[in-house]
Design a protein around this motif. Structure first.
Motif, PDB file in Angstrom:
ATOM      1  N   LEU A 308       0.830  -1.205   0.000  1.00 15.03           N
ATOM      2  CA  LEU A 308       0.000   0.000   0.000  1.00 15.03           C
ATOM      3  C   LEU A 308       0.868   1.259   0.000  1.00 15.03           C
ATOM      4  N   GLU A 309       1.962   1.228   0.744  1.00 22.09           N
ATOM      5  CA  GLU A 309       2.875   2.375   0.757  1.00 22.09           C
ATOM      6  C   GLU A 309       3.481   2.601  -0.624  1.00 22.09           C
ATOM      7  N   GLU A 310       3.850   1.510  -1.306  1.00 23.09           N
ATOM      8  CA  GLU A 310       4.450   1.657  -2.627  1.00 23.09           C
ATOM      9  C   GLU A 310       3.412   2.051  -3.676  1.00 23.09           C
ATOM     10  N   ALA A 311       2.166   1.634  -3.479  1.00 23.97           N
ATOM     11  CA  ALA A 311       1.108   2.071  -4.391  1.00 23.97           C
ATOM     12  C   ALA A 311       0.885   3.578  -4.269  1.00 23.97           C
ATOM     13  N   ALA A 312       1.026   4.098  -3.050  1.00 25.31           N
ATOM     14  CA  ALA A 312       0.851   5.533  -2.830  1.00 25.31           C
ATOM     15  C   ALA A 312       2.060   6.337  -3.280  1.00 25.31           C
ATOM     16  N   ASP A 313       3.242   5.703  -3.297  1.00 23.56           N
ATOM     17  CA  ASP A 313       4.469   6.396  -3.684  1.00 23.56           C
ATOM     18  C   ASP A 313       5.270   5.502  -4.629  1.00 23.56           C
ATOM     19  N   PRO A 314       4.961   5.553  -5.925  1.00 24.28           N
ATOM     20  CA  PRO A 314       5.636   4.663  -6.886  1.00 24.28           C
ATOM     21  C   PRO A 314       7.150   4.858  -6.952  1.00 24.28           C
ATOM     22  N   ASP A 315       7.653   5.982  -6.450  1.00 29.99           N
ATOM     23  CA  ASP A 315       9.092   6.233  -6.500  1.00 29.99           C
ATOM     24  C   ASP A 315       9.828   5.737  -5.259  1.00 29.99           C
ATOM     25  N   SER A 316       9.121   5.062  -4.366  1.00 27.82           N
ATOM     26  CA  SER A 316       9.768   4.566  -3.149  1.00 27.82           C
ATOM     27  C   SER A 316      10.804   3.494  -3.488  1.00 27.82           C
ATOM     28  N   ILE A 317      11.826   3.413  -2.660  1.00 29.36           N
ATOM     29  CA  ILE A 317      12.915   2.468  -2.886  1.00 29.36           C
ATOM     30  C   ILE A 317      12.504   1.081  -2.366  1.00 29.36           C
ATOM     31  N   PRO A 318      12.646   0.023  -3.180  1.00 28.47           N
ATOM     32  CA  PRO A 318      12.295  -1.328  -2.704  1.00 28.47           C
ATOM     33  C   PRO A 318      13.075  -1.687  -1.442  1.00 28.47           C
ATOM     34  N   ARG A 319      12.428  -2.418  -0.559  1.00 32.29           N
ATOM     35  CA  ARG A 319      13.071  -2.813   0.697  1.00 32.29           C
ATOM     36  C   ARG A 319      12.926  -4.315   0.901  1.00 32.29           C
ATOM     37  N   GLN A 320      13.905  -4.893   1.569  1.00 33.39           N
ATOM     38  CA  GLN A 320      13.895  -6.334   1.834  1.00 33.39           C
ATOM     39  C   GLN A 320      13.720  -6.540   3.340  1.00 33.39           C
ATOM     40  N   THR A 321      12.580  -7.059   3.741  1.00 34.30           N
ATOM     41  CA  THR A 321      12.284  -7.311   5.150  1.00 34.30           C
ATOM     42  C   THR A 321      12.486  -8.794   5.424  1.00 34.30           C
ATOM     43  N   VAL A 322      13.415  -9.111   6.314  1.00 37.73           N
ATOM     44  CA  VAL A 322      13.746 -10.512   6.620  1.00 37.73           C
ATOM     45  C   VAL A 322      13.569 -10.738   8.112  1.00 37.73           C
ATOM     46  N   PHE A 323      12.639 -11.628   8.474  1.00 35.14           N
ATOM     47  CA  PHE A 323      12.400 -11.961   9.876  1.00 35.14           C
ATOM     48  C   PHE A 323      13.308 -13.116  10.300  1.00 35.14           C
ATOM     49  N   PRO A 324      13.737 -13.127  11.550  1.00 38.65           N
ATOM     50  CA  PRO A 324      14.532 -14.261  12.032  1.00 38.65           C
ATOM     51  C   PRO A 324      13.633 -15.450  12.338  1.00 38.65           C
ATOM     52  N   PRO A 325      14.089 -16.678  12.068  1.00 39.48           N
ATOM     53  CA  PRO A 325      13.316 -17.876  12.427  1.00 39.48           C
ATOM     54  C   PRO A 325      13.494 -18.187  13.912  1.00 39.48           C
ATOM     55  N   GLU A 326      12.625 -19.076  14.404  1.00 41.14           N
ATOM     56  CA  GLU A 326      12.684 -19.458  15.823  1.00 41.14           C
ATOM     57  C   GLU A 326      12.555 -20.973  15.950  1.00 41.14           C
ATOM     58  N   LEU A 327      13.427 -21.585  16.723  1.00 39.49           N
ATOM     59  CA  LEU A 327      13.357 -23.018  16.978  1.00 39.49           C
ATOM     60  C   LEU A 327      12.295 -23.307  18.023  1.00 39.49           C
ATOM     61  N   VAL A 328      11.379 -24.206  17.691  1.00 41.68           N
ATOM     62  CA  VAL A 328      10.333 -24.645  18.636  1.00 41.68           C
ATOM     63  C   VAL A 328      10.535 -26.141  18.867  1.00 41.68           C
ATOM     64  N   VAL A 329      10.888 -26.510  20.087  1.00 44.48           N
ATOM     65  CA  VAL A 329      11.231 -27.897  20.404  1.00 44.48           C
ATOM     66  C   VAL A 329      10.023 -28.621  21.019  1.00 44.48           C
ATOM     67  N   ARG A 330       9.696 -29.778  20.423  1.00 42.88           N
ATOM     68  CA  ARG A 330       8.623 -30.614  20.965  1.00 42.88           C
ATOM     69  C   ARG A 330       9.120 -32.073  21.005  1.00 42.88           C
ATOM     70  N   ARG A 331       8.216 -33.005  21.212  1.00 37.95           N
ATOM     71  CA  ARG A 331       8.586 -34.399  21.498  1.00 37.95           C
ATOM     72  C   ARG A 331       9.212 -35.114  20.313  1.00 37.95           C
ATOM     73  N   SER A 332       9.004 -34.661  19.101  1.00 33.00           N
ATOM     74  CA  SER A 332       9.518 -35.405  17.938  1.00 33.00           C
ATOM     75  C   SER A 332      11.044 -35.405  17.858  1.00 33.00           C
ATOM     76  N   THR A 333      11.688 -34.540  18.657  1.00 31.87           N
ATOM     77  CA  THR A 333      13.160 -34.550  18.657  1.00 31.87           C
ATOM     78  C   THR A 333      13.756 -34.788  20.046  1.00 31.87           C
ATOM     79  N   THR A 334      12.956 -34.641  21.097  1.00 29.65           N
ATOM     80  CA  THR A 334      13.529 -34.742  22.435  1.00 29.65           C
ATOM     81  C   THR A 334      12.888 -35.808  23.307  1.00 29.65           C
TER      82      THR A 334
END
Length: 335
Positions: A308-334
């Motif tokens: 929506l921000e880029e639709a409102a401002d076609p000249d905006s600079i592309p951005r790369q948003t990268v989230f960190p992953p998270e380890l979730v431990v359950r019974r299948s490994t422990t």
């Protein structure tokens, strides 16, 4: 016939302009006129067509969202996040599932370009660069979802899949596993290659010797996980891996179903299994599944805000948003 604004004006005994002002600028209309128009609207059951009004003004109220696997609950959660964000902006999501088919992907991209949606969110499967440039030329902002834009030409929202693959295999090594199989595919997908790259980095950098093999699948489905499990069971027992890193939770659930059925293998005593995505089904599995969590709804919300921000401002600079992953431990490994 639908009730029109002229019908409301005639019923209320006012001009069409007065009805328009009541609907859009009620502060400029007398209290008596507001009351008469409101009563006429109630009597006639008039519903204003906001979509048509905004379309006449040249502003679309829709955003397209194309995913590569509509059966994957991860993508369902991403779309849900985008819908939650869209609703607060008066935007509707038009949804398309390519089912990992480049020809269907092209059809949806052409359709949304023809419909002149305000923006497009895309979890791509094939090579779509040419079509994305055509969308941009048509004034349609595009954001890649679950795919990092390496060249930075388009904005993207994703999770660090290399880090996720590394987390998964490091966890398996810490639990004492030394013969690990990465189960996933197709490798046309950037995510598959990144998760495998992270797994290989963890195995190569381990303080102990670790064997890492690849068991390829043709898609990211439960059925492919079941088939991969059957191929593993067909080997001599001495050749079985002691841990499986599945490229997503659906494959992991298929592996679990295949290996545990009939008590053929004990999880995690004989073999550990970890997935990727941490969908709602991971915790509910017969043996609760360890997984690498992606913030799926936040991915959808963030992508919608950016488009929506880029639709409102076609000249905006592309951005790369990268989230960190998270380890979730359950019974299948422990256990």
């Amino acid at each position: 016939m639908p009730v029109s604004i002229r019908d409301v004006a005639q019923r209320a005994g006012v001009s069409v302009g007065t009805v328009s002002n009541v609907l859009n600028r009620p502060g400029e209309v007398s209290a008596e006129s507001v009351q008469r128009v409101s009563q006429a609207i109630d009597d006639l059951g008039y519903v204003r067509n906001d979509a048509a009004r905004k379309l006449r003004a040249g502003i679309s109220t829709t955003v397209g969202f194309v995913v590569l696997d509509g059966q994957n609950p991860f993508y369902n959660d991403v779309v849900r996040g985008a819908e939650d964000e869209a609703s607060s902006h008066g935007i509707a999501i038009l949804y398309g599932n390519t089912d990992e088919d480049p020809s269907r992907e092209k059809v949806y991209l052409d359709l949304f370009r023809e419909q002149q949606v305000r923006g497009l969110l895309l979890a791509p499967f094939g090579d779509v660069l040419r079509q994305l440039r055509r969308l941009r030329s048509a004034g349609i902002a595009t954001v890649l979802v679950d795919r990092f834009s390496a060249d930075g030409e388009f904005s993207s929202v994703s999770v660090d899949s290399i880090a996720g693959g590394r987390l998964a295999v490091e966890h398996l090594i810490e639990t004492g596993r030394r013969r690990i199989a990465f189960v996933g595919g197709p490798f046309e997908l950037r995510q598959m290659n990144d998760r495998l790259a992270g797994a290989r980095a963890a195995a190569e950098n381990a303080a102990v010797h670790v064997d890492l093999e690849v068991v390829a699948t043709t898609s990211m489905t439960v059925e492919e996980g079941v088939a991969a499990g059957a191929r593993i069971l067909a080997r001599p027992r001495r050749d079985w891996p002691d841990a499986l890193f599945a490229a997503n939770d659906l494959i992991a659930l298929g592996l679990l179903q295949s290996l545990v059925s009939g008590g053929r293998m004990l999880v995690p005593d004989e073999i550990a299994i970890i997935g990727f995505d941490d969908t709602i089904f991971a915790a509910a599995a017969a043996v609760p599944l360890s997984s690498i969590r992606q913030p799926s709804r936040m991915i959808g919300r963030t992508a919608l805000r950016i488009v929506l921000e880029e639709a409102a401002d076609p000249d905006s600079i592309p951005r790369q948003t990268v989230f960190p992953p998270e380890l979730v431990v359950r019974r299948s490994t422990t256990g």
